[in-house]
Design a protein around this motif. Structure first.
Motif, PDB file in Angstrom:
ATOM      1  N   TYR A 107      43.365   5.017  19.077  1.00 22.04           N
ATOM      2  CA  TYR A 107      44.257   5.970  19.723  1.00 22.04           C
ATOM      3  C   TYR A 107      43.454   7.158  20.241  1.00 22.04           C
ATOM      4  O   TYR A 107      42.730   7.809  19.481  1.00 22.04           O
ATOM      5  CB  TYR A 107      45.325   6.445  18.732  1.00 22.04           C
ATOM      6  N   ASP A 108      43.580   7.424  21.518  1.00 19.15           N
ATOM      7  CA  ASP A 108      42.769   8.457  22.156  1.00 19.15           C
ATOM      8  C   ASP A 108      43.504   9.776  22.347  1.00 19.15           C
ATOM      9  O   ASP A 108      42.868  10.824  22.488  1.00 19.15           O
ATOM     10  CB  ASP A 108      42.288   7.972  23.522  1.00 19.15           C
ATOM     11  N   TYR A 109      44.820   9.741  22.377  1.00 16.10           N
ATOM     12  CA  TYR A 109      45.613  10.949  22.626  1.00 16.10           C
ATOM     13  C   TYR A 109      46.507  11.212  21.427  1.00 16.10           C
ATOM     14  O   TYR A 109      47.209  10.310  20.962  1.00 16.10           O
ATOM     15  CB  TYR A 109      46.457  10.795  23.884  1.00 16.10           C
ATOM     16  N   TRP A 110      46.483  12.460  20.965  1.00 16.06           N
ATOM     17  CA  TRP A 110      47.223  12.848  19.770  1.00 16.06           C
ATOM     18  C   TRP A 110      48.038  14.108  20.036  1.00 16.06           C
ATOM     19  O   TRP A 110      47.610  14.988  20.776  1.00 16.06           O
ATOM     20  CB  TRP A 110      46.259  13.127  18.616  1.00 16.06           C
ATOM     21  N   GLY A 111      49.190  14.172  19.384  1.00  9.70           N
ATOM     22  CA  GLY A 111      49.968  15.395  19.426  1.00  9.70           C
ATOM     23  C   GLY A 111      49.442  16.398  18.410  1.00  9.70           C
ATOM     24  O   GLY A 111      48.489  16.127  17.674  1.00  9.70           O
ATOM     25  N   GLN A 112      50.104  17.551  18.359  1.00  5.04           N
ATOM     26  CA  GLN A 112      49.665  18.618  17.466  1.00  5.04           C
ATOM     27  C   GLN A 112      50.221  18.461  16.051  1.00  5.04           C
ATOM     28  O   GLN A 112      49.763  19.135  15.128  1.00  5.04           O
ATOM     29  CB  GLN A 112      50.078  19.982  18.026  1.00  5.04           C
ATOM     30  N   GLY A 113      51.195  17.585  15.901  1.00  2.50           N
ATOM     31  CA  GLY A 113      51.758  17.328  14.587  1.00  2.50           C
ATOM     32  C   GLY A 113      53.009  18.132  14.302  1.00  2.50           C
ATOM     33  O   GLY A 113      53.228  19.215  14.855  1.00  2.50           O
TER      34      GLY A 113
END
Length: 120
Positions: A107-113
């Protein structure tokens, strides 16, 4: 570049429910698998659930199977995580993720949580 924004976290009592949402910034979101992960204090980030681009297949960690449901609305560029019968051990920061290599588990793109806290 895909930007992901999670929402829906909060404080809930054990046995309660929450629905997390993850909004993606780009239309091509609909061709990527999506995943939810979580990280509890002092622990490594762990896989929670994932869904194929079409929504036809879903996968869950054993710890959440039967309690959590992942779904997606490609028309709205949103993926959801419905969490029922929450337990204190579900307390963590929850992240959504995606990317061109997500089908391979990368997974290359992540949210801030978004923080989920379950009280006993």
């Amino acid at each position: 570049q895909v930007q992901l924004v999670e929402s829906g976290g909060g404080l809930v009592q054990a046995g309660g429910s929450l629905r997390l949402s993850c909004a993606a910034s780009r239309r091509t979101f609909s061709v990527y698998p999506m995943g939810w992960f979580r990280q509890a204090p002092g622990k490594e980030r762990e896989f929670v659930a994932s869904i194929t681009w079409s929504g036809g297949s879903t996968y869950y960690a054993d710890s959440v199977k039967g309690r959590f449901t992942i779904s997606r609305d490609n028309a709205k560029n949103i993926v959801y995580l419905q969490m029922n019968n929450l337990k204190p051990e579900d307390t963590a920061v929850y992240y959504c993720a995606t990317g061109e290599r997500a089908a391979k588990g990368q997974y290359d793109y992540w949210g801030q949580g978004t923080q989920v806290t379950v009280s006993s």
